[in-house]
Write a protein that holds these residues in place. Structure first.
Motif, PDB file in Angstrom:
ATOM      1  N   LEU A 130     -33.629   0.341  -6.965  1.00 55.49           N
ATOM      2  CA  LEU A 130     -32.696   1.195  -6.227  1.00 55.49           C
ATOM      3  C   LEU A 130     -31.884   2.084  -7.162  1.00 55.49           C
ATOM      4  O   LEU A 130     -31.748   3.277  -6.924  1.00 55.49           O
ATOM      5  N   VAL A 188     -21.105  -6.413  -4.533  1.00 52.67           N
ATOM      6  CA  VAL A 188     -21.377  -6.427  -3.089  1.00 52.67           C
ATOM      7  C   VAL A 188     -22.459  -7.458  -2.760  1.00 52.67           C
ATOM      8  O   VAL A 188     -22.320  -8.268  -1.837  1.00 52.67           O
ATOM      9  N   VAL A 189     -23.542  -7.448  -3.579  1.00 50.07           N
ATOM     10  CA  VAL A 189     -24.636  -8.381  -3.323  1.00 50.07           C
ATOM     11  C   VAL A 189     -24.164  -9.824  -3.484  1.00 50.07           C
ATOM     12  O   VAL A 189     -24.455 -10.693  -2.652  1.00 50.07           O
ATOM     13  N   ILE A 237     -32.433  -4.789  -7.302  1.00 48.93           N
ATOM     14  CA  ILE A 237     -31.604  -3.626  -6.971  1.00 48.93           C
ATOM     15  C   ILE A 237     -31.505  -2.685  -8.163  1.00 48.93           C
ATOM     16  O   ILE A 237     -31.662  -1.468  -8.040  1.00 48.93           O
ATOM     17  N   LEU A 241     -20.573  -2.268  -9.136  1.00 48.66           N
ATOM     18  CA  LEU A 241     -20.173  -2.208  -7.732  1.00 48.66           C
ATOM     19  C   LEU A 241     -21.219  -2.871  -6.833  1.00 48.66           C
ATOM     20  O   LEU A 241     -20.905  -3.765  -6.033  1.00 48.66           O
ATOM     21  N   SER A 242     -22.482  -2.473  -7.010  1.00 48.54           N
ATOM     22  CA  SER A 242     -23.514  -3.005  -6.114  1.00 48.54           C
ATOM     23  C   SER A 242     -23.743  -4.492  -6.367  1.00 48.54           C
ATOM     24  O   SER A 242     -23.992  -5.253  -5.437  1.00 48.54           O
ATOM     25  N   TYR A 269     -24.356   3.864 -12.958  1.00 42.98           N
ATOM     26  CA  TYR A 269     -22.903   3.649 -12.864  1.00 42.98           C
ATOM     27  C   TYR A 269     -22.527   2.833 -11.630  1.00 42.98           C
ATOM     28  O   TYR A 269     -21.400   2.384 -11.501  1.00 42.98           O
ATOM     29  N   LEU A 270     -23.476   2.661 -10.688  1.00 41.42           N
ATOM     30  CA  LEU A 270     -23.184   1.865  -9.494  1.00 41.42           C
ATOM     31  C   LEU A 270     -23.447   0.376  -9.718  1.00 41.42           C
ATOM     32  O   LEU A 270     -23.288  -0.423  -8.812  1.00 41.42           O
ATOM     33  N   LEU A 280     -28.490   6.147 -11.216  1.00 42.14           N
ATOM     34  CA  LEU A 280     -27.327   5.562 -10.547  1.00 42.14           C
ATOM     35  C   LEU A 280     -26.794   4.338 -11.292  1.00 42.14           C
ATOM     36  O   LEU A 280     -26.188   3.470 -10.692  1.00 42.14           O
ATOM     37  N   GLY A 319     -21.247 -15.350   1.023  1.00 36.37           N
ATOM     38  CA  GLY A 319     -20.982 -15.496   2.452  1.00 36.37           C
ATOM     39  C   GLY A 319     -22.093 -16.273   3.141  1.00 36.37           C
ATOM     40  O   GLY A 319     -21.837 -17.177   3.938  1.00 36.37           O
ATOM     41  N   GLY A 354     -22.157 -10.918  -0.577  1.00 39.55           N
ATOM     42  CA  GLY A 354     -23.023 -11.210   0.563  1.00 39.55           C
ATOM     43  C   GLY A 354     -23.688 -12.566   0.434  1.00 39.55           C
ATOM     44  O   GLY A 354     -23.728 -13.357   1.382  1.00 39.55           O
ATOM     45  N   ILE A 355     -24.207 -12.867  -0.769  1.00 38.04           N
ATOM     46  CA  ILE A 355     -24.904 -14.144  -0.968  1.00 38.04           C
ATOM     47  C   ILE A 355     -23.936 -15.311  -0.814  1.00 38.04           C
ATOM     48  O   ILE A 355     -24.267 -16.338  -0.211  1.00 38.04           O
TER      49      ILE A 355
END
Lengths: 191, 182
Positions: A63, A78-79, A59, A74-75, A70-71, A68, A85, A82-83
């Protein structure tokens, strides 16, 4: 190949994520009461951490890039969520016993700072994809190692005659400090 | 700015798709039978069946580890319902578990020493009182499970059968014989 081996040894012993970077203390103190839970937690964290460092490398490189950056935090969060979960569903299906034993600590891997710390360290040290994977796996193996060692010690401490003021969590804290000191002994292992 | 939103939305979509797929692929069937059995049980949580509550008893029945005739508060009626649900022959209630007339526990206030042991034993919190204060049972909450009798050190609790009067009389449950519908 030698490079990867060095990364593994360095992350497991020398720069142990818990003992020298002081990350991931919550499960280190929380899940170390019993040996089986510690092993289960270590295995789950290894799975999550290896996957997380691989995906977050992808990512970050493809990505986010420089524009980006600064994301990043945050990203990554999120990842990781998800993993975790996904892992939770996987363990619930494959091993209901382990699922019940890990209980609340399984979803709490999301907020385990070691799991976020390692992908961020990967970016900072400019690892490539394979190095990131090995760094993540090594970090997780180091985490598992100290967790299992610590759990074994705490099981013995239960039976030991501890002076009253030191009983329970306080003696565990002192043990963790002594362990951290002992891990300092690995500091000169790799130049 | 737009690319940032797109990237985060993209990550969210991909993760959502993976998780959605995983929740279908790794679905764990909760046993629906346990829920059905639990719905039949009277939910007094009295523990007379030997399990710590109605839900564990329902789980044990579902696993085939417990008989259906262990629930005195449910009475013969409850056993009949369970038998219908599980498709087995109804049995009389287990030994020593005959349905008793409905009763409430009463504390003899002169002997009560205020030890709070019965409060801790009560599964429905029907006993009020404090340490070294006299305890009282709230009759409308008491399920008559008798769990407060054994812990009392001075035996000041006894069961009082509820007499049928205008306030407590209820219509009997209608008992119909089953007829096969053509």
């Amino acid at each position: 190949m030698e490079n990867y081996l060095l990364i593994l040894i360095a992350t497991v012993f020398v720069n142990n994520i818990v003992m020298s970077k002081i990350l991931g203390l919550c499960p280190f103190m929380g899940v170390s009461r019993k040996l089986e839970t510690a092993i289960g937690m270590g295995a789950a964290t290894t799975f999550v951490l290896t996957l997380a460092s691989g995906t977050s490398y992808l990512i970050d490189t493809y990505l986010l890039g420089h524009d980006l950056a600064y994301l990043r935090t945050l990203s990554f969060i999120v990842v990781i969520a998800g993993i975790v979960g996904f892992t939770e569903m996987f363990i619930k299906k494959t091993s209901p016993v382990l699922f019940r034993v890990l209980g609340i600590y399984l979803p709490l891997i999301t907020t385990n700072c070691a799991v976020l710390g390692i992908p961020l360290l990967n970016v900072m040290e400019q690892h490539n994809f394979m190095e990131s994977l090995f760094f993540g796996m090594g970090g997780a193996l180091g985490f598992t190692l100290v967790l299992v060692l610590f759990a074994a010690m705490r099981e013995r401490l239960e039976a030991a005659e501890v002076p009253k003021p030191f009983k329970g969590t306080s003696i565990a804290m002192i043990t963790a400090g002594l362990m951290s000191l002992a891990f300092m002994g690995f500091a000169g292992l790799i130049k | 700015m737009l690319s940032a939103i797109l990237v985060m939305a993209g990550i969210g979509l991909v993760l959502g798709a993976i998780l959605g797929w995983a929740s279908i692929k790794f679905r764990v069937e909760d046993d629906p039978l346990v829920e059905k059995i639990d719905a039949v049980l009277p939910q007094t949580q009295c523990g007379q069946c030997g399990f710590p509550g109605c839900k564990p008893y329902a789980e044990a029945i579902a696993r085939g580890e417990a008989d259906i005739n262990k629930c005195p508060p449910g009475g013969e009626e409850g056993v009949k319902h369970l038998a219908e649900l599980l498709g087995v022959e109804p049995k009389p209630l287990g030994e020593g578990l005959e349905p008793k007339p409905k009763a409430v526990a009463v504390i003899d206030e002169n002997t009560c020493i205020g030890c709070t042991l019965c409060i801790q034993a009560c599964p429905v919190d029907a006993i009020v009182g404090a340490a070294k204060q006299m305890h009282v049972i709230v009759a409308s909450q008491c399920t008559g499970c008798e769990l407060c009798l054994p812990p009392c050190p001075v035996d000041c609790i006894h069961m009082e059968v509820i007499k049928e009067d205008v306030a407590t009389w209820k219509w009997r449950y209608p008992i119909h014989t089953m007829k096969q519908v053509e």
